[in-house]
Design a protein around this motif. Structure first.
Motif, PDB file in Angstrom:
ATOM      1  N   GLY A  80     -47.417 -26.246 -26.574  1.00 44.55           N
ATOM      2  CA  GLY A  80     -46.579 -26.625 -25.442  1.00 44.55           C
ATOM      3  C   GLY A  80     -45.361 -25.734 -25.263  1.00 44.55           C
ATOM      4  O   GLY A  80     -44.608 -25.907 -24.305  1.00 44.55           O
ATOM      5  N   ALA A  81     -45.166 -24.791 -26.159  1.00 43.64           N
ATOM      6  CA  ALA A  81     -44.024 -23.881 -26.080  1.00 43.64           C
ATOM      7  C   ALA A  81     -44.516 -22.456 -25.853  1.00 43.64           C
ATOM      8  O   ALA A  81     -45.492 -22.238 -25.135  1.00 43.64           O
ATOM      9  CB  ALA A  81     -43.177 -24.008 -27.344  1.00 43.64           C
ATOM     10  N   ASP A  82     -43.871 -21.497 -26.485  1.00 42.41           N
ATOM     11  CA  ASP A  82     -44.208 -20.082 -26.301  1.00 42.41           C
ATOM     12  C   ASP A  82     -44.798 -19.458 -27.554  1.00 42.41           C
ATOM     13  O   ASP A  82     -44.946 -18.241 -27.625  1.00 42.41           O
ATOM     14  CB  ASP A  82     -42.965 -19.293 -25.868  1.00 42.41           C
ATOM     15  N   ASN A  83     -45.143 -20.287 -28.532  1.00 43.81           N
ATOM     16  CA  ASN A  83     -45.609 -19.757 -29.819  1.00 43.81           C
ATOM     17  C   ASN A  83     -47.115 -19.671 -29.957  1.00 43.81           C
ATOM     18  O   ASN A  83     -47.609 -18.861 -30.741  1.00 43.81           O
ATOM     19  CB  ASN A  83     -45.073 -20.614 -30.975  1.00 43.81           C
ATOM     20  N   PRO A 316     -51.836 -17.765 -32.194  1.00 44.79           N
ATOM     21  CA  PRO A 316     -50.487 -17.279 -31.897  1.00 44.79           C
ATOM     22  C   PRO A 316     -50.469 -16.403 -30.641  1.00 44.79           C
ATOM     23  O   PRO A 316     -51.418 -15.676 -30.342  1.00 44.79           O
ATOM     24  CB  PRO A 316     -50.125 -16.458 -33.139  1.00 44.79           C
ATOM     25  N   THR A 317     -49.363 -16.474 -29.923  1.00 42.68           N
ATOM     26  CA  THR A 317     -49.202 -15.697 -28.694  1.00 42.68           C
ATOM     27  C   THR A 317     -48.766 -14.267 -29.002  1.00 42.68           C
ATOM     28  O   THR A 317     -48.232 -13.963 -30.075  1.00 42.68           O
ATOM     29  CB  THR A 317     -48.137 -16.332 -27.789  1.00 42.68           C
ATOM     30  N   PHE A 318     -48.971 -13.375 -28.027  1.00 46.92           N
ATOM     31  CA  PHE A 318     -48.407 -12.030 -28.123  1.00 46.92           C
ATOM     32  C   PHE A 318     -46.887 -12.115 -28.258  1.00 46.92           C
ATOM     33  O   PHE A 318     -46.272 -11.326 -28.981  1.00 46.92           O
ATOM     34  CB  PHE A 318     -48.765 -11.209 -26.878  1.00 46.92           C
ATOM     35  N   ASP A 319     -46.293 -13.038 -27.542  1.00 44.76           N
ATOM     36  CA  ASP A 319     -44.844 -13.151 -27.546  1.00 44.76           C
ATOM     37  C   ASP A 319     -44.326 -13.511 -28.931  1.00 44.76           C
ATOM     38  O   ASP A 319     -43.326 -12.943 -29.410  1.00 44.76           O
ATOM     39  CB  ASP A 319     -44.399 -14.197 -26.527  1.00 44.76           C
ATOM     40  N   LEU A 320     -44.983 -14.463 -29.599  1.00 46.40           N
ATOM     41  CA  LEU A 320     -44.558 -14.816 -30.952  1.00 46.40           C
ATOM     42  C   LEU A 320     -44.713 -13.626 -31.894  1.00 46.40           C
ATOM     43  O   LEU A 320     -43.795 -13.293 -32.647  1.00 46.40           O
ATOM     44  CB  LEU A 320     -45.364 -16.005 -31.484  1.00 46.40           C
ATOM     45  N   VAL A 321     -45.867 -12.988 -31.882  1.00 51.10           N
ATOM     46  CA  VAL A 321     -46.113 -11.871 -32.791  1.00 51.10           C
ATOM     47  C   VAL A 321     -45.064 -10.783 -32.595  1.00 51.10           C
ATOM     48  O   VAL A 321     -44.488 -10.266 -33.563  1.00 51.10           O
ATOM     49  CB  VAL A 321     -47.535 -11.318 -32.590  1.00 51.10           C
ATOM     50  N   ASN A 322     -44.779 -10.437 -31.367  1.00 54.90           N
ATOM     51  CA  ASN A 322     -43.813  -9.370 -31.104  1.00 54.90           C
ATOM     52  C   ASN A 322     -42.378  -9.780 -31.410  1.00 54.90           C
ATOM     53  O   ASN A 322     -41.523  -8.916 -31.630  1.00 54.90           O
ATOM     54  CB  ASN A 322     -43.952  -8.874 -29.671  1.00 54.90           C
ATOM     55  N   SER A 323     -42.101 -11.079 -31.445  1.00 57.09           N
ATOM     56  CA  SER A 323     -40.749 -11.522 -31.787  1.00 57.09           C
ATOM     57  C   SER A 323     -40.391 -11.193 -33.232  1.00 57.09           C
ATOM     58  O   SER A 323     -39.208 -11.186 -33.597  1.00 57.09           O
ATOM     59  CB  SER A 323     -40.595 -13.022 -31.534  1.00 57.09           C
ATOM     60  N   PHE A 324     -41.392 -10.894 -34.066  1.00 60.30           N
ATOM     61  CA  PHE A 324     -41.139 -10.499 -35.450  1.00 60.30           C
ATOM     62  C   PHE A 324     -40.762  -9.022 -35.577  1.00 60.30           C
ATOM     63  O   PHE A 324     -40.453  -8.560 -36.681  1.00 60.30           O
ATOM     64  CB  PHE A 324     -42.368 -10.790 -36.319  1.00 60.30           C
ATOM     65  N   ARG A 325     -40.803  -8.267 -34.482  1.00 58.32           N
ATOM     66  CA  ARG A 325     -40.370  -6.878 -34.549  1.00 58.32           C
ATOM     67  C   ARG A 325     -38.862  -6.814 -34.801  1.00 58.32           C
ATOM     68  O   ARG A 325     -38.106  -7.709 -34.403  1.00 58.32           O
ATOM     69  CB  ARG A 325     -40.719  -6.150 -33.248  1.00 58.32           C
TER      70      ARG A 325
END
Length: 570
Positions: A80-83, A316-325
């Motif tokens: 339900g979120a962006d993760n 997992p979303t692309f957005d979550l994965v890239n947030s770890f950069r």
């Protein structure tokens, strides 16, 4: 050594009160019935208390179908979120699509599942309290005064937990306690806020739970768990100054976070360690069945050639994965510029480019990424190197990544999963763990403009992350792992942004994200911005809109219909 509280699901007949606003629940014909006199004993009351624990895994009547009531809250809290994406294929579990796209209707079956499981848990808590009163005021054997207080505190802690899960999802829910008759329960109004009663239950638990786990069972909450949960409720009520002393007590009771292993939270061998504050205890039954296991997460097994190949949900979303950069200083991109030239693994490649894909090991990532997400070319637990599409049901729909915190090691399958159904495991789920408390305390400190303390707490979480050994590929790191320290929180706004971002990284895929966004008042901004980015890669998620009404879920229509006008729709 503390015993793990092992709970085996059984049929209970509630005595005196029923907490479910459901005629179908009340009208079930009992297969075997215990009369009131049989239950109004010390043993009967203890048994109903165990039954109240039994609903923590969200399972009422079978292993399948409990996804929405999972204690991990993966569906509402992450999808339900962006993760995370629902995963699987678009046509499978279509009502989950409504949750991901924020188009939920009152007939969505996931709402009914969450509602009925929580109210069944509440009913069992209320029955325990009813029986406790009867035992202590009866003519037979009684609890000691100390144990009576513990039983009441345990039951009220659990009731507070079930109501908290309901309140933050539905907001307007009817309050049923041990003094509510069956007739009243059916038609009870959902007008009025239940938070004062939730707060009262946790305060009672703080005042009456011992410093050690009651009965020596590690799954039962102790005083520290009660303080952590009460603090969390107060934080949701924006009473940070009252929550902070409770969080500080929790932090002081445990080893400093940077000395603890992040990955220990997600392994059967090290569950219930010093970071675990309150966890749902899962286990495989002696006969090998999984009613008391982690049934809520079972859809999140992988697909195809994976060691666990059902059912391909929770990606997992692309957005979550890239947030770890991270940048050159090892710090996250708080301005969301991690979306520039995003890492996509092998997504979009075809033919020989896809076949010959090689992992780019030069990307600077926080090492928590590879303990949270599985990606092509990187070893995944002891399952081998993640091969990409071969473990994913439909990568064109939900992307190339798999989740990493809910699965167990392949060497643990025999003793800790259901034979032939290794997606049902005995892995615990943490409701509150120590890192969560550190970051909630950081929020409280920042709210009080104590930015140095907020920075100290966040940096301790980041120091712990820096100790994670990077995952290796052919003898070299799978990424340019780097975790830096904040040197300054120059403003309160900056501090809050850093804390919000750190909660996302540290607690990713653990069920917190959606509820955090709502309580911070930024759900619309974050989800619509995420949709624009994610939808540019996966078109199914473009154009999500989020309105104020989306902050709470509709009351299940079946419950409104059964209430005789008692329940009002959100």
């Amino acid at each position: 050594m503390k015993r793990k509280l092992v709970i085996y699901i059984a049929a209970f007949v509630a005595v005196g009160t029923f907490g479910s606003c459901s005629r179908s629940f009340l009208e079930k014909t009992p297969q075997g019935q215990l009369v009131t006199d049989q239950m109004q004993t010390v043993e009967g009351c203890e048994a109903t208390l165990i039954g109240a624990y039994g609903l923590l895994n969200g399972n009422l009547d079978g292993t399948w179908g409990n996804y929405a009531s999972a204690p991990s809250q993966w569906l509402f809290g992450e999808v339900g979120a962006d993760n995370a994406h629902k995963g699987s294929v678009n046509s499978d579990q279509p009502n989950m699509n409504q949750i991901e796209l924020h188009q939920v209707t009152s007939t969505n079956d996931n709402l009914e599942v969450m509602w009925t499981r929580c109210y069944e848990g509440i009913a069992r808590c209320n029955t325990t309290l009813f029986l406790l009163n009867a035992v202590q005021n009866g003519s037979g054997a009684k609890f000691t005064a100390e144990r009576a207080k513990e039983v009441e505190a345990e039951a009220r802690f659990l009731r507070g937990h079930y109501y908290f899960f309901l309140r933050r999802l539905f907001k307007n829910v009817p309050y049923i306690d041990e003094n509510t008759s069956t007739t009243e329960a059916i038609t009870k109004s959902n007008e009025g806020d239940v938070y004062p009663m939730i707060e009262a239950d946790f305060k009672f638990a703080v005042d009456n739970l011992p410093a050690t786990h009651p009965q020596g069972d590690i799954g039962r909450p102790d005083n520290i768990a009660a303080k952590a949960y009460l603090g969390k409720v107060l934080l949701y009520l924006n009473r940070q100054s009252e929550a902070l002393p409770l969080f500080n007590d929790v932090i002081a009771s445990r080893p400093s976070i940077e000395t603890l292993d992040f990955d220990d939270n997600f392994k059967i061998a090290t569950e219930n360690g010093p970071e675990s504050i309150f966890a749902v205890q899962h286990t495989i039954n002696p006969d090998g069945s999984g009613d008391n296991a982690n049934v809520g997460d079972m859809l999140a097994g992988f697909y195809g050639s994976a060691p666990v190949n059902c059912c391909g949900f929770f990606q997992p979303t692309f957005d979550l994965v890239n947030s770890f950069r991270v940048d050159a200083n090892g710090l996250p991109f708080l301005d969301n510029s991690y979306r520039t030239n995003p890492y996509k693994s092998d997504f979009g490649l075809t033919g020989t480019a896809k076949e010959n894909y090689a992992l780019n090991q030069t990307i600077a990532f926080d090492p928590r990424l590879d303990y949270t997400v599985g990606r092509r070319g990187v070893p995944y637990k002891d399952w081998g190197v993640m091969p990409g599409d071969a473990w994913i049901r439909d990568p064109s729909y939900a992307g190339p990544f798999v989740a990493g915190k809910h699965t167990i090691f392949e060497t643990e399958f025999a003793a800790n999963s259901v034979s032939g159904a290794n997606y049902v495991t005995g892995l615990n789920v943490n409701i509150i763990r120590l890192a969560d408390v550190y970051l909630m305390a950081a929020e409280c400190a920042a709210d009080a403009n104590d930015l140095d303390e907020a920075k100290r707490l966040v940096n301790l979480i980041r120091e712990r992350a820096s100790h994670l050994p990077g995952v290796s590929v052919n003898g070299s790191p799978a990424a340019a792992y780097n975790v830096g320290q904040y040197t300054d929180f120059p403003t309160k706004e900056y501090a809050m942004n850093a804390i919000h971002f750190e909660r996302r990284l540290e607690l990713a895929l653990e069920g917190h994200r959606y509820f955090d966004l709502v309580r911070w008042g930024i759900a619309k901004q974050v989800i619509e911005s995420y949709s624009a980015f994610e939808g540019s890669i996966l078109s199914s998620f473009l154009g999500i809109t989020f309105d104020a009404s989306d902050e709470v879920m509709p009351i299940p229509q079946t419950q409104i219909d059964r209430s005789g006008g008692g329940l009002k729709q959100n």
